[in-house]
Design an enzyme around this catalytic site. Structure first.
Site, PDB file in Angstrom:
ATOM      1  N   GLY A 171       0.783  -1.240   0.000  1.00  0.00           N
ATOM      2  CA  GLY A 171       0.000   0.000   0.000  1.00  0.00           C
ATOM      3  C   GLY A 171       0.808   1.278   0.000  1.00  0.00           C
ATOM      4  O   GLY A 171       0.291   2.340   0.346  1.00  0.00           O
ATOM      5  N   ARG A 177     -15.003 -15.860 -10.775  1.00  0.00           N
ATOM      6  CA  ARG A 177     -14.342 -14.560 -10.899  1.00  0.00           C
ATOM      7  C   ARG A 177     -15.375 -13.462 -11.123  1.00  0.00           C
ATOM      8  O   ARG A 177     -15.247 -12.363 -10.611  1.00  0.00           O
ATOM      9  CB  ARG A 177     -13.329 -14.609 -12.059  1.00  0.00           C
ATOM     10  CG  ARG A 177     -12.689 -13.264 -12.305  1.00  0.00           C
ATOM     11  CD  ARG A 177     -11.335 -13.386 -12.938  1.00  0.00           C
ATOM     12  NE  ARG A 177     -11.411 -13.368 -14.372  1.00  0.00           N
ATOM     13  CZ  ARG A 177     -10.410 -13.021 -15.178  1.00  0.00           C
ATOM     14  NH1 ARG A 177      -9.252 -12.679 -14.680  1.00  0.00           N
ATOM     15  NH2 ARG A 177     -10.555 -13.041 -16.467  1.00  0.00           N
ATOM     16  N   MET A 197      -3.017  -7.250  -7.526  1.00  0.00           N
ATOM     17  CA  MET A 197      -2.318  -8.336  -8.201  1.00  0.00           C
ATOM     18  C   MET A 197      -3.260  -9.327  -8.892  1.00  0.00           C
ATOM     19  O   MET A 197      -2.963 -10.514  -8.962  1.00  0.00           O
ATOM     20  CB  MET A 197      -1.407  -9.056  -7.204  1.00  0.00           C
ATOM     21  CG  MET A 197      -0.275  -8.173  -6.735  1.00  0.00           C
ATOM     22  SD  MET A 197       0.640  -7.442  -8.110  1.00  0.00           S
ATOM     23  CE  MET A 197       1.971  -6.630  -7.254  1.00  0.00           C
ATOM     24  N   ARG A 198      -4.382  -8.818  -9.385  1.00  0.00           N
ATOM     25  CA  ARG A 198      -5.289  -9.683 -10.157  1.00  0.00           C
ATOM     26  C   ARG A 198      -5.594  -9.029 -11.481  1.00  0.00           C
ATOM     27  O   ARG A 198      -5.687  -7.809 -11.570  1.00  0.00           O
ATOM     28  CB  ARG A 198      -6.603  -9.902  -9.402  1.00  0.00           C
ATOM     29  CG  ARG A 198      -6.422 -10.762  -8.188  1.00  0.00           C
ATOM     30  CD  ARG A 198      -7.731 -11.045  -7.496  1.00  0.00           C
ATOM     31  NE  ARG A 198      -7.458 -11.822  -6.311  1.00  0.00           N
ATOM     32  CZ  ARG A 198      -7.315 -13.138  -6.294  1.00  0.00           C
ATOM     33  NH1 ARG A 198      -7.462 -13.847  -7.393  1.00  0.00           N
ATOM     34  NH2 ARG A 198      -7.037 -13.763  -5.168  1.00  0.00           N
ATOM     35  N   LEU A 208      -8.139  -8.090 -14.258  1.00  0.00           N
ATOM     36  CA  LEU A 208      -9.584  -7.849 -14.305  1.00  0.00           C
ATOM     37  C   LEU A 208     -10.132  -8.313 -15.650  1.00  0.00           C
ATOM     38  O   LEU A 208      -9.517  -8.092 -16.690  1.00  0.00           O
ATOM     39  CB  LEU A 208      -9.858  -6.364 -14.086  1.00  0.00           C
ATOM     40  CG  LEU A 208      -9.473  -5.882 -12.679  1.00  0.00           C
ATOM     41  CD1 LEU A 208      -9.410  -4.362 -12.627  1.00  0.00           C
ATOM     42  CD2 LEU A 208     -10.442  -6.420 -11.632  1.00  0.00           C
ATOM     43  N   HIS A 225       2.554   0.208 -13.139  1.00  0.00           N
ATOM     44  CA  HIS A 225       3.327  -1.012 -13.356  1.00  0.00           C
ATOM     45  C   HIS A 225       4.818  -0.681 -13.227  1.00  0.00           C
ATOM     46  O   HIS A 225       5.275   0.330 -13.764  1.00  0.00           O
ATOM     47  CB  HIS A 225       3.021  -1.580 -14.746  1.00  0.00           C
ATOM     48  CG  HIS A 225       3.752  -2.848 -15.007  1.00  0.00           C
ATOM     49  ND1 HIS A 225       3.360  -4.054 -14.467  1.00  0.00           N
ATOM     50  CD2 HIS A 225       4.889  -3.100 -15.705  1.00  0.00           C
ATOM     51  CE1 HIS A 225       4.214  -4.985 -14.829  1.00  0.00           C
ATOM     52  NE2 HIS A 225       5.152  -4.439 -15.590  1.00  0.00           N
ATOM     53  N   GLU A 244      -8.191  -5.041 -21.531  1.00  0.00           N
ATOM     54  CA  GLU A 244      -8.320  -6.449 -21.184  1.00  0.00           C
ATOM     55  C   GLU A 244      -6.989  -7.199 -21.147  1.00  0.00           C
ATOM     56  O   GLU A 244      -6.888  -8.271 -20.570  1.00  0.00           O
ATOM     57  CB  GLU A 244      -9.242  -7.122 -22.201  1.00  0.00           C
ATOM     58  CG  GLU A 244     -10.228  -8.035 -21.562  1.00  0.00           C
ATOM     59  CD  GLU A 244     -11.103  -8.685 -22.619  1.00  0.00           C
ATOM     60  OE1 GLU A 244     -11.629  -9.758 -22.334  1.00  0.00           O
ATOM     61  OE2 GLU A 244     -11.243  -8.127 -23.712  1.00  0.00           O
TER      62      GLU A 244
HETATM   63  C1  GAR Z   1       4.292  -1.443  -7.057  1.00  0.00           C
HETATM   64  O1  GAR Z   1       5.661  -1.509  -7.409  1.00  0.00           O
HETATM   65  C2  GAR Z   1       3.433  -1.576  -8.291  1.00  0.00           C
HETATM   66  O2  GAR Z   1       3.984  -0.975  -9.422  1.00  0.00           O
HETATM   67  C3  GAR Z   1       3.387  -3.061  -8.450  1.00  0.00           C
HETATM   68  O3  GAR Z   1       3.269  -3.572  -7.161  1.00  0.00           O
HETATM   69  C4  GAR Z   1       3.890  -2.679  -6.250  1.00  0.00           C
HETATM   70  C5  GAR Z   1       2.884  -2.333  -5.183  1.00  0.00           C
HETATM   71  O4  GAR Z   1       3.496  -1.631  -4.152  1.00  0.00           O
HETATM   72  N1  GAR Z   1       2.296  -3.462  -9.278  1.00  0.00           N
HETATM   73  C6  GAR Z   1       2.360  -4.483 -10.118  1.00  0.00           C
HETATM   74  O5  GAR Z   1       3.343  -5.182 -10.257  1.00  0.00           O
HETATM   75  C7  GAR Z   1       1.087  -4.721 -10.917  1.00  0.00           C
HETATM   76  N2  GAR Z   1       1.316  -5.637 -11.973  1.00  0.00           N
HETATM   77  P1  GAR Z   1       2.622  -0.927  -3.024  1.00  0.00           P
HETATM   78  O6  GAR Z   1       1.621  -1.979  -2.517  1.00  0.00           O
HETATM   79  O7  GAR Z   1       3.604  -0.557  -1.961  1.00  0.00           O
HETATM   80  O8  GAR Z   1       1.926   0.258  -3.632  1.00  0.00           O
END
Ligand code: GAR
Length: 205
Positions: A14, A67, A92-93, A95, A111, A144
């Site tokens: 977060g 889902r 991390m899912r 959609l 990302h 998508e």
């Molecule tokens: C971040 O680095 C974000 O870019 C990545 O997860 C981390 C979350 O960090 N997202 C992905 O890899 C999505 N495919 P956080 O929970 O500390 O914000």
């Protein structure tokens, strides 16, 4: 003008949500967080929310047989809170079309790579293993595909000779914390126009 209401979906630590909250509190971002939803009951992001007067809850995938039912529950919660923009912050899912149709053009993701390089999981590890000299982060609208939607903003960071995955991830996430609030501000100020794959940013009036 009314503030744009955002709904944040997050699965883990977060820190991006924290950066968004900090930007709001510092007056750099004029949005209202209508709700924070995690799919993970253990997520640190939910613990963070104890400190704030922002509705937060867990919608656990394991409690739904499909889902679509899971995504319908998230969509319902977002609608109840009058969310206008869905903000994926370490969600991390993937959609499905079902969810995306309900918030078409109104879902953003961050990302940890310079897309279209290194989509999907473990983007920082992919960059290191590939031998990239530069990586970074991308804020994009969600379609998508896997990290394939139109790109809003990107920020590059160097990959250093002695980098570990953790060191690179730390450098990237630091850039994310600046980039995501900036992208949200552009959206809320009505300054983003999507034409095909391209997102045009208009100057501030
Ligand atoms: C971040 O680095 C974000 O870019 C990545 O997860 C981390 C979350 O960090 N997202 C992905 O890899 C999505 N495919 P956080 O929970 O500390 O914000």
């Amino acid at each position: 003008m009314n503030k744009t209401v955002i709904g944040v979906l997050a699965s883990g630590r977060g820190s991006n949500l924290q950066a968004i909250i900090d930007a709001i509190q510092a007056g750099r971002l004029d949005v209202k967080i209508g709700v924070v939803i995690s799919d993970n009951p253990e997520a640190n992001v939910l613990k963070r929310m104890v400190n704030y007067d922002i509705p937060s809850l867990c919608i656990d995938r394991r409690q739904f047989s499909s889902r679509q039912d899971f995504e319908a529950a998230i969509a319902e919660e977002l609608n109840i809170r009058h969310v206008e923009l869905v903000v994926l912050a370490g969600f991390m899912r993937i959609l499905s079309r079902y969810f995306i149709d309900r918030f078409e053009g109104k879902i953003m993701n961050i990302h940890p790579s310079l897309l279209p390089s290194f989509p999907g999981e473990n983007a920082q590890q992919q960059a290191l293993e590939y031998g990239a000299k530069v990586s970074g982060c991308t804020v994009h609208f969600v379609d998508e595909g896997m990290d394939t939607g139109p790109i809003i903003l990107q920020e590059a960071v160097p990959v250093l000779e002695d980098d570990t995955v953790e060191a690179l991830a730390d450098r990237i996430v630091h850039a994310e914390h600046i980039l995501y609030p900036r992208a949200l501000a552009l959206y809320c100020e009505g300054r983003l126009t999507v034409a095909g794959r391209r997102v045009y940013i208009t100057d501030k009036e």
